[in-house]
Scaffold this motif. Structure first.
Motif, PDB file in Angstrom:
ATOM      1  N   ASP A 287       1.914   7.608   0.706  1.00  0.00           N
ATOM      2  CA  ASP A 287       2.200   8.893   0.083  1.00  0.00           C
ATOM      3  C   ASP A 287       3.661   8.960  -0.306  1.00  0.00           C
ATOM      4  OD1 ASP A 287       3.328   9.094   2.576  1.00  0.00           O
ATOM      5  OD2 ASP A 287       2.569  11.078   3.033  1.00  0.00           O
ATOM      6  N   ILE A 288       4.032  10.076  -0.918  1.00  0.00           N
ATOM      7  CA  ILE A 288       5.432  10.337  -1.263  1.00  0.00           C
ATOM      8  C   ILE A 288       5.908  11.481  -0.377  1.00  0.00           C
ATOM      9  CG2 ILE A 288       6.969  11.202  -3.060  1.00  0.00           C
ATOM     10  CD1 ILE A 288       5.325   9.605  -5.055  1.00  0.00           C
ATOM     11  N   VAL A 289       6.985  11.245   0.339  1.00  0.00           N
ATOM     12  CA  VAL A 289       7.473  12.195   1.326  1.00  0.00           C
ATOM     13  C   VAL A 289       8.494  13.119   0.681  1.00  0.00           C
ATOM     14  CG1 VAL A 289       8.665  12.448   3.533  1.00  0.00           C
ATOM     15  CG2 VAL A 289       7.063  10.550   3.178  1.00  0.00           C
ATOM     16  N   LEU A 290       8.250  14.421   0.829  1.00  0.00           N
ATOM     17  CA  LEU A 290       9.159  15.427   0.275  1.00  0.00           C
ATOM     18  C   LEU A 290       9.966  16.056   1.398  1.00  0.00           C
ATOM     19  CD1 LEU A 290       6.739  17.204  -2.229  1.00  0.00           C
ATOM     20  CD2 LEU A 290       8.334  15.347  -2.674  1.00  0.00           C
ATOM     21  N   ASP A 291      11.244  16.195   1.173  1.00  0.00           N
ATOM     22  CA  ASP A 291      12.152  16.788   2.148  1.00  0.00           C
ATOM     23  C   ASP A 291      13.155  17.628   1.374  1.00  0.00           C
ATOM     24  OD1 ASP A 291      14.276  17.277   4.001  1.00  0.00           O
ATOM     25  OD2 ASP A 291      13.592  15.583   5.187  1.00  0.00           O
ATOM     26  N   LYS A 292      13.367  18.868   1.820  1.00  0.00           N
ATOM     27  CA  LYS A 292      14.291  19.761   1.114  1.00  0.00           C
ATOM     28  C   LYS A 292      15.707  19.191   1.064  1.00  0.00           C
ATOM     29  CE  LYS A 292      11.826  23.944   2.583  1.00  0.00           C
ATOM     30  NZ  LYS A 292      11.913  25.168   3.378  1.00  0.00           N
ATOM     31  N   ARG A 293      16.039  18.371   2.061  1.00  0.00           N
ATOM     32  CA  ARG A 293      17.414  17.882   2.166  1.00  0.00           C
ATOM     33  C   ARG A 293      17.623  16.525   1.514  1.00  0.00           C
ATOM     34  NH1 ARG A 293      17.059  18.375   8.490  1.00  0.00           N
ATOM     35  NH2 ARG A 293      15.072  17.512   7.843  1.00  0.00           N
ATOM     36  N   LYS A 294      16.537  15.871   1.083  1.00  0.00           N
ATOM     37  CA  LYS A 294      16.661  14.523   0.542  1.00  0.00           C
ATOM     38  C   LYS A 294      15.802  14.381  -0.708  1.00  0.00           C
ATOM     39  CE  LYS A 294      17.316  12.495   5.149  1.00  0.00           C
ATOM     40  NZ  LYS A 294      16.770  11.543   6.151  1.00  0.00           N
ATOM     41  N   PRO A 295      16.111  13.416  -1.546  1.00  0.00           N
ATOM     42  CA  PRO A 295      15.243  13.158  -2.699  1.00  0.00           C
ATOM     43  C   PRO A 295      13.910  12.582  -2.221  1.00  0.00           C
ATOM     44  CG  PRO A 295      16.949  11.481  -2.538  1.00  0.00           C
ATOM     45  CD  PRO A 295      17.288  12.528  -1.526  1.00  0.00           C
ATOM     46  N   PRO A 296      12.877  12.600  -3.065  1.00  0.00           N
ATOM     47  CA  PRO A 296      11.567  12.050  -2.669  1.00  0.00           C
ATOM     48  C   PRO A 296      11.675  10.591  -2.258  1.00  0.00           C
ATOM     49  CG  PRO A 296      11.395  13.293  -4.706  1.00  0.00           C
ATOM     50  CD  PRO A 296      12.850  13.154  -4.427  1.00  0.00           C
ATOM     51  N   ARG A 297      10.900  10.214  -1.242  1.00  0.00           N
ATOM     52  CA  ARG A 297      10.869   8.832  -0.770  1.00  0.00           C
ATOM     53  C   ARG A 297       9.429   8.332  -0.723  1.00  0.00           C
ATOM     54  NH1 ARG A 297      13.723   9.464   4.821  1.00  0.00           N
ATOM     55  NH2 ARG A 297      12.699  11.479   4.626  1.00  0.00           N
ATOM     56  N   ALA A 298       9.269   7.015  -0.840  1.00  0.00           N
ATOM     57  CA  ALA A 298       7.934   6.414  -0.847  1.00  0.00           C
ATOM     58  C   ALA A 298       7.624   5.851   0.537  1.00  0.00           C
ATOM     59  CB  ALA A 298       7.861   5.306  -1.887  1.00  0.00           C
ATOM     60  N   ARG A 299       6.435   6.226   1.073  1.00  0.00           N
ATOM     61  CA  ARG A 299       5.976   5.639   2.334  1.00  0.00           C
ATOM     62  C   ARG A 299       5.124   4.418   1.966  1.00  0.00           C
ATOM     63  NH1 ARG A 299       5.680   8.175   7.226  1.00  0.00           N
ATOM     64  NH2 ARG A 299       5.599  10.230   6.234  1.00  0.00           N
ATOM     65  N   LEU A 300       5.722   3.233   2.062  1.00  0.00           N
ATOM     66  CA  LEU A 300       5.112   2.010   1.542  1.00  0.00           C
ATOM     67  C   LEU A 300       4.877   1.021   2.680  1.00  0.00           C
ATOM     68  CD1 LEU A 300       4.440   0.860  -1.366  1.00  0.00           C
ATOM     69  CD2 LEU A 300       6.561  -0.442  -1.143  1.00  0.00           C
ATOM     70  N   GLU A 301       3.656   0.469   2.700  1.00  0.00           N
ATOM     71  CA  GLU A 301       3.350  -0.588   3.660  1.00  0.00           C
ATOM     72  C   GLU A 301       3.428  -1.929   2.934  1.00  0.00           C
ATOM     73  OE1 GLU A 301       0.021  -1.591   7.060  1.00  0.00           O
ATOM     74  OE2 GLU A 301      -0.681  -0.888   5.113  1.00  0.00           O
ATOM     75  N   PHE A 302       4.123  -2.897   3.554  1.00  0.00           N
ATOM     76  CA  PHE A 302       4.249  -4.223   2.953  1.00  0.00           C
ATOM     77  C   PHE A 302       4.507  -5.228   4.079  1.00  0.00           C
ATOM     78  CE2 PHE A 302       8.195  -1.874   2.786  1.00  0.00           C
ATOM     79  CZ  PHE A 302       9.129  -2.735   3.362  1.00  0.00           C
ATOM     80  N   GLU A 303       4.567  -6.495   3.714  1.00  0.00           N
ATOM     81  CA  GLU A 303       4.748  -7.538   4.715  1.00  0.00           C
ATOM     82  C   GLU A 303       6.237  -7.769   4.979  1.00  0.00           C
ATOM     83  OE1 GLU A 303       2.586 -10.787   3.057  1.00  0.00           O
ATOM     84  OE2 GLU A 303       0.647 -10.042   3.780  1.00  0.00           O
ATOM     85  N   VAL A 304       6.556  -7.998   6.246  1.00  0.00           N
ATOM     86  CA  VAL A 304       7.939  -8.226   6.663  1.00  0.00           C
ATOM     87  C   VAL A 304       7.991  -9.539   7.436  1.00  0.00           C
ATOM     88  CG1 VAL A 304       9.878  -7.350   8.027  1.00  0.00           C
ATOM     89  CG2 VAL A 304       8.421  -5.759   6.742  1.00  0.00           C
TER      90      VAL A 304
ATOM     91  N   TYR B 138       0.856  -1.189   0.000  1.00  0.00           N
ATOM     92  CA  TYR B 138       0.000   0.000   0.000  1.00  0.00           C
ATOM     93  C   TYR B 138       0.889   1.234   0.000  1.00  0.00           C
ATOM     94  CZ  TYR B 138      -3.018   3.767   1.551  1.00  0.00           C
ATOM     95  OH  TYR B 138      -3.683   4.981   1.644  1.00  0.00           O
ATOM     96  N   LEU B 139       0.717   2.071  -1.025  1.00  0.00           N
ATOM     97  CA  LEU B 139       1.486   3.315  -1.111  1.00  0.00           C
ATOM     98  C   LEU B 139       0.688   4.421  -0.425  1.00  0.00           C
ATOM     99  CD1 LEU B 139       3.907   4.930  -2.102  1.00  0.00           C
ATOM    100  CD2 LEU B 139       2.693   5.298  -4.268  1.00  0.00           C
TER     101      LEU B 139
ATOM    102  N   ASN C 282       3.357  -0.127 -11.432  1.00  0.00           N
ATOM    103  CA  ASN C 282       3.420   1.087 -10.622  1.00  0.00           C
ATOM    104  C   ASN C 282       2.231   1.179  -9.684  1.00  0.00           C
ATOM    105  OD1 ASN C 282       1.200   2.546 -12.098  1.00  0.00           O
ATOM    106  ND2 ASN C 282       2.664   2.362 -13.777  1.00  0.00           N
ATOM    107  N   LEU C 283       2.384   1.986  -8.659  1.00  0.00           N
ATOM    108  CA  LEU C 283       1.325   2.301  -7.708  1.00  0.00           C
ATOM    109  C   LEU C 283       1.253   3.807  -7.543  1.00  0.00           C
ATOM    110  CD1 LEU C 283       1.711  -0.167  -4.670  1.00  0.00           C
ATOM    111  CD2 LEU C 283      -0.124  -0.147  -6.356  1.00  0.00           C
ATOM    112  N   ARG C 284       0.037   4.328  -7.522  1.00  0.00           N
ATOM    113  CA  ARG C 284      -0.169   5.726  -7.164  1.00  0.00           C
ATOM    114  C   ARG C 284      -0.513   5.810  -5.672  1.00  0.00           C
ATOM    115  NH1 ARG C 284      -0.455   9.093 -11.513  1.00  0.00           N
ATOM    116  NH2 ARG C 284      -0.781   8.079 -13.535  1.00  0.00           N
ATOM    117  N   ALA C 285      -0.301   6.972  -5.107  1.00  0.00           N
ATOM    118  CA  ALA C 285      -0.664   7.161  -3.705  1.00  0.00           C
ATOM    119  C   ALA C 285      -2.140   6.845  -3.517  1.00  0.00           C
ATOM    120  CB  ALA C 285      -0.371   8.601  -3.275  1.00  0.00           C
ATOM    121  N   GLY C 286      -2.437   6.036  -2.495  1.00  0.00           N
ATOM    122  CA  GLY C 286      -3.815   5.640  -2.247  1.00  0.00           C
ATOM    123  C   GLY C 286      -4.191   4.318  -2.885  1.00  0.00           C
ATOM    124  N   GLU C 287      -3.249   3.680  -3.600  1.00  0.00           N
ATOM    125  CA  GLU C 287      -3.528   2.391  -4.229  1.00  0.00           C
ATOM    126  C   GLU C 287      -2.876   1.268  -3.436  1.00  0.00           C
ATOM    127  OE1 GLU C 287      -4.069   3.564  -8.948  1.00  0.00           O
ATOM    128  OE2 GLU C 287      -2.176   2.700  -8.251  1.00  0.00           O
TER     129      GLU C 287
END
Length: 1023
Positions: free
Chosen positions: A311-328, A308-309, A380-385
């Motif tokens: 959202d995409i996290v934006l940070d001025k100091r880092k490139p965009p990152r994906a907040r992804l939920e998955f099984e571990v 489950y994606l 691919n996955l969009r945010a909310g998918e």
């Protein structure tokens, strides 16, 4: 807290529209009549059997006069003319259309006062279709009483009709002031099903009472007392009371003087005199803007593992990152779902600790503009998918999680403004939130448990080691106390599903509304820990709270009407802790909808939810013209002063040509973005001189044309990353010369005498080094009774045995911290005084940190004297660096520029009195400035390498001096020009920039640091 009310133009217009319909009516002070008191024992009637009472005076105007007045009001409000007086209740039935959340209850209360002031009418009955709406109306009368007392110098006496308290009807008749009875249809409609009302009688029993003679009421019929007052009937939500039985009962038994119908969605048309529909309310920023977080399942062919994606996290100091939920994978062998921040190139197989379903799946690309993550298998996955094995429980958990996330995101910003944030969950079964054990104790249901689990997880992410006032507020709230359910209550005091009669949409159980309505103001206090409200889906109308910022529907999707009703619970503009409404006047054009944003967390896709919502809104819109044409303008009657004017065919042609000439309409007659932008900026082209007196009327007509773009803008996608485009504008062509001069990357070399740095460092360490000695405190005291009293304390130095020290690579640590060789560091340590060196034993960590700082400051001063720069072999900067992502809250605070290379300039301080904000304000209006740019910072931005770290200057500016352009490059806008107040490392970076541009570079670009625009002009004059 007390709600603060103020006079708003649109509410005044709505009230005045009703008053104008009766222009010409005589004002009657007090219309008395002899009222039978209904004495039980009497032989003949005498004066003692009667008393003076007060009723509304009759409408004296003829039907022709009323229709003429109605048309005059419709002309003024740009509403289609009524061909005749519509059949209704009393002399005339008037429709007033107002969007949910704009204060229609306030408007009809104000209208009562205006009718009383202008014509003397004082008897009103507010008829509502449900107990929920009735209780909401009653609350509105309570909280506005003081406000209207200040405006009109009198109070309205109001009461809810109750067949157990019929004496209130006598007081209603006897009182000469403004008297209001609030009644729901079940109290008089005898065809209703058996439904319990407030006094415990069935709906039919309560309804029969109003029509029968009662011993306790002097053998009179309550309905006769009501009828004798010739009341003005106000129908709140008339579309729900359009049945023949209800309308006949009102017309026959209440004998109304006339009726006023208030709704956002009229189904039966009468004489419409005022419209403030959903488009008007949104365009005028009178309601919250909506964003929708939809949820969608997507089957990826490359993996069957759950993902489950969020959202995409934006940070001025880092490139965009994906907040992804998955099984571990876990030791017990049962995978657990976890959420991780992943970068491009990260392997899900590795992150899941070797789960086979993620084998060969890595993140290939993260696109923040489209909120899209692409995987190495091409999917691919969009945010909310979500993909993989997803059941309904997963969907509900994700909805609750997203609601909590949105709540925290908004709450932190709103907290600083004193605005409490509330979230509302709609559920269809109370047991899913609250259950009861065998001994009656309350237990959490499924949704309650999920909420607390997700809330604790989200809270822990928010709390840091650097507490703010907001974090202190969060820490002071118990998880169990911050959510609460509002449901119907049974005889044992237990929550239960609200009783909803067959074929209806709402409950008539007053216990379901008590807490919400009575706590309306208290819920907005920070002293009340409740921030998350769980409510039965049957309670979706009749109440609202202005500070509901999130609405989540934890139930199966229903029809479009239901969606709109639920969304309506959160549309009202919010208030702060003082009860002040955060509207356009308070917040300003750019911030009002940034502050007032309603997030709807839906259980379906964004596209489907919004399509249904827009369809319902569009179907309820007042009939609007769809295009500008000659026919639309010709014959239109407009007002100018106290007179009216009908546009001739020639004038209509001139208006249409004006729109075409300025590209305000397209080939189909639709209104263009050019017109909308010009209207928003207040820069519309002037009309011809002969039409100039009608400017306001012409643009009012144009803006009444249906604009589908507003419908699209009303509900945005809550999963978007809020990245706006801030493209280079027309000013770029004037900036290109300057850009070509500075668009180079440099490499530096430094050749200096190491002995010089060593000697300066030794002197500085000996003079400046102070290290705190580790110590401990002994406290001695004694117990006296139940208390323990401190008698004395003693602080001692912490003595360490030589064997107690942890091993430190002292030279290596300092070498790493200063980027110097071990040989140079050794020379410094050998040269400092022995007592300074032995401070290492007192506190090793502090010794290393302070010595590194002292050496770095000396290094900065030495290297600047010996640094040289040369162009490097790297590719020059791309102009794309000016389009790096910005978040939505930054846009709300950005400076709207005219002479910059981009429309928005993002300053380091968003406050209007910050150094950079004042500087760019002066820069943007200065005649001598040709063009300027705020240079982007960070590793992907524009920077100058220096031995003490990369340095990003602030501004690039092109000036003109007479006919000659002077290219000037300013590095920094500082709060002070005193180099002693600027940190040595930062001063070294500025000095490197000065040396590069003012001594080494041959680009013709000059550099300086200044503290304001006037300082810049002074420096420029010397070049």
């Amino acid at each position: 807290m007390k709600f603060q009310f103020k006079i708003q133009p649109f509410q005044t217009e709505a009230a005045e529209s009703v008053v104008k319909v009766f222009a010409g009516q005589t004002k009657h002070g007090e219309s008395k009549y002899r009222r039978d008191t209904g004495k039980l024992e009497r032989t003949i009637l005498d004066d003692e059997d009667f008393e003076n009472a007060y009723r509304n005076a009759d409408v004296e105007l003829s039907k022709e006069h009323l229709l003429k007045n109605i048309r005059a009001v419709q002309m003024e409000n740009n509403i289609k003319y009524s061909p005749e007086l519509a059949a209704g209740l009393g002399a005339v039935s008037l429709d007033i259309e107002m969007e949910t959340g704009t204060g229609k209850t306030y408007v009809y209360i104000k209208t009562m006062f205006e009718l009383h002031k202008t014509y003397g009418w004082s008897k009103f009955i507010v008829v509502v279709p449900s107990v929920a709406i009735r209780e909401g109306v009653k609350k509105s009368f309570e909280i506005t009483q003081e406000h209207f007392m200040e405006l009109y110098g009198l109070k309205a006496r109001f009461f809810v009709y109750n067949s157990s308290n019929l004496h209130q009807l006598d007081e209603f008749s006897q009182n000469s002031g403004i008297n209001v009875m609030i009644i729901n249809t079940q109290a008089f409609n005898t065809t209703m099903n058996e439904e319990k009302n407030v006094e415990g009688r069935s709906g039919n029993e309560a309804a029969r009472i109003i029509y029968t003679k009662r011993d306790e009421f002097g053998s009179r019929r309550p309905i006769d007392v009501i009828k004798a007052n010739r009341p003005i009937i106000i129908l709140d939500e008339p579309q729900k009371m359009g049945g023949a039985a209800t309308q006949n009962a009102l017309k026959k038994n209440f004998s109304p003087l006339f009726s006023l119908n208030y709704s956002a969605t009229h189904k039966t048309s009468h004489n419409l005199i005022y419209v403030l529909d959903a488009l008007d309310a949104f365009k005028k920023k009178l309601v919250k803007k909506i964003e929708v977080k939809g949820f969608e399942l997507k089957n990826l062919s490359g993996t069957n593992g759950y993902m489950y994606l969020s959202d995409i996290v934006l940070d001025k100091r880092k490139p965009p990152r994906a907040r992804l939920e998955f099984e571990v994978s876990r030791i017990a062998g049962v995978p657990k779902r976890e959420t991780h921040l992943l970068d491009v190139g990260d392997s899900l197989y590795t992150a899941s600790k070797g789960l086979e379903q993620y084998k060969s799946v890595s993140i290939a690309e993260i696109d923040p503009i489209r909120a899209l993550v692409t995987f190495t298998n091409g999917e691919n996955l969009r945010a909310g998918e979500a993909s993989g094995n997803v059941n309904e429980g997963d969907i509900r958990r994700i909805q609750i999680r997203e609601t909590i996330a949105s709540h925290f995101d908004k709450e932190e910003k709103l907290f600083e403004q004193g605005i409490k944030c509330l979230s509302l969950f709609f559920i269809d079964e109370v047991a899913k939130y609250r259950q009861y054990g065998d001994d009656g104790e309350e237990l959490l249901g499924e949704y309650g448990r999920i909420f607390e689990e997700e809330y604790i997880g989200a809270l822990n992410e928010r709390l840091t080691f650097f507490p703010t006032d907001y974090q202190a507020y969060l820490r002071g709230i118990e998880t169990a106390a911050t959510h609460r359910g509002y449901f119907s209550i049974d005889k044992k005091g237990r929550a239960m599903d609200s009783a909803v009669k067959r074929g209806s949409e709402f409950s008539n159980d007053i216990s379901a509304y008590d807490l919400i309505l009575k706590n309306k103001e208290h819920l907005l206090s920070y002293d009340e820990p409740t921030r998350f409200i769980f409510s039965h889906s049957a309670l979706r109308e009749g109440w609202d709270n202005p500070n509901v910022f999130q609405i989540c529907t934890l139930k199966h999707s229903e029809n479009a009407t239901t969606k709109r009703q639920e969304v309506g619970r959160g549309l009202r503009l919010c208030v702060n802790s003082k009860g002040e409404r955060q509207d356009l006047e308070v917040c300003g054009e750019s911030l009002v909808q940034a502050v007032n944003m309603l997030t709807v967390v839906a259980s379906e896709s964004y596209a489907r939810f919004v399509a249904d919502l827009q369809s319902e809104i569009k179907s309820d819109l007042y009939e609007r013209p769809t295009k500008a044409s000659l026919e639309y303008f010709a014959g239109r009657i407009v007002s100018i002063g106290d007179e009216t004017h009908s546009f001739t065919a020639a004038e209509a042609t001139a208006i249409y040509n004006y729109l075409v000439r300025n590209e305000y309409v397209d080939d189909d007659g639709g209104i263009t973005d050019t017109y909308r932008n010009a209207a928003g900026a207040g820069s519309l082209a002037p009309l011809k001189s002969e039409l100039e007196p009608f400017t306001d009327s012409v643009h009012k007509l144009v803006q009444a044309i249906f604009d589908p773009s507003i419908l699209r803008d009303m509900a945005g996608n809550g999963h978007d990353t809020k990245v706006k485009e801030n493209p280079l504008n027309e000013n770029w062509k004037d900036f290109k010369e300057l850009w070509e001069r500075i668009n180079k990357k440099y490499a530096y070399t430094v050749e200096f005498d190491s002995d010089e740095l060593i000697q300066k460092s030794i002197i500085a360490v000996n003079a400046e080094l102070r290290v705190a000695t580790l110590s401990y405190t002994i406290t001695r005291g004694g117990q006296e009774g139940a208390e323990f009293n401190v008698e004395r304390t003693e602080t001692k130095k912490l003595a360490r045995s030589q064997g107690g020290f942890a091993e430190y690579d002292l030279i290596g640590k300092i070498a790493d911290g200063t980027t110097l060789t071990r040989r140079t560091v050794t020379a410094v340590l050998k040269g400092i005084n022995r007592e300074k060196l032995w401070l290492f034993r007192e506190n090793p960590e502090e010794f290393i940190a302070k010595v590194c700082g002292i050496i770095n400051r000396q290094k900065a001063s030495v290297v600047v004297e010996h640094i040289t720069y040369a162009p490097s072999a790297e590719e020059p900067y791309s102009q794309d660096i000016f389009n790096m992502s910005r978040s939505s809250d930054e846009y709300a605070k950005a400076f709207r520029a005219k002479h910059s290379i981009q429309d928005y300039v993002f300053t380091d301080g968003s406050a209007t009195d910050s150094i950079e904000r004042r500087f760019v304000g002066d820069l943007d209006v200065a005649d001598e400035v040709v063009v300027y740019a705020k240079l982007p910072r960070g590793p992907r931005g524009f920077y100058i390498p220096t031995p003490v770290g990369n340095y990003s200057p602030d501004w690039a500016i092109s000036f003109k001096k007479g006919a000659v352009k002077h290219i000037f490059f300013i590095a920094e806008t500082k709060g002070t020009m005193d180099s002693l107040e600027i940190r040595p490392i930062e001063q070294a970076k500025i000095s490197c920039a000065k040396k590069l541009f003012n001594e080494i570079s041959t680009t013709g670009v000059k550099y300086h640091d200044v503290d304001n625009y006037q300082s810049l002009l002074t420096v420029m004059e010397t070049l």
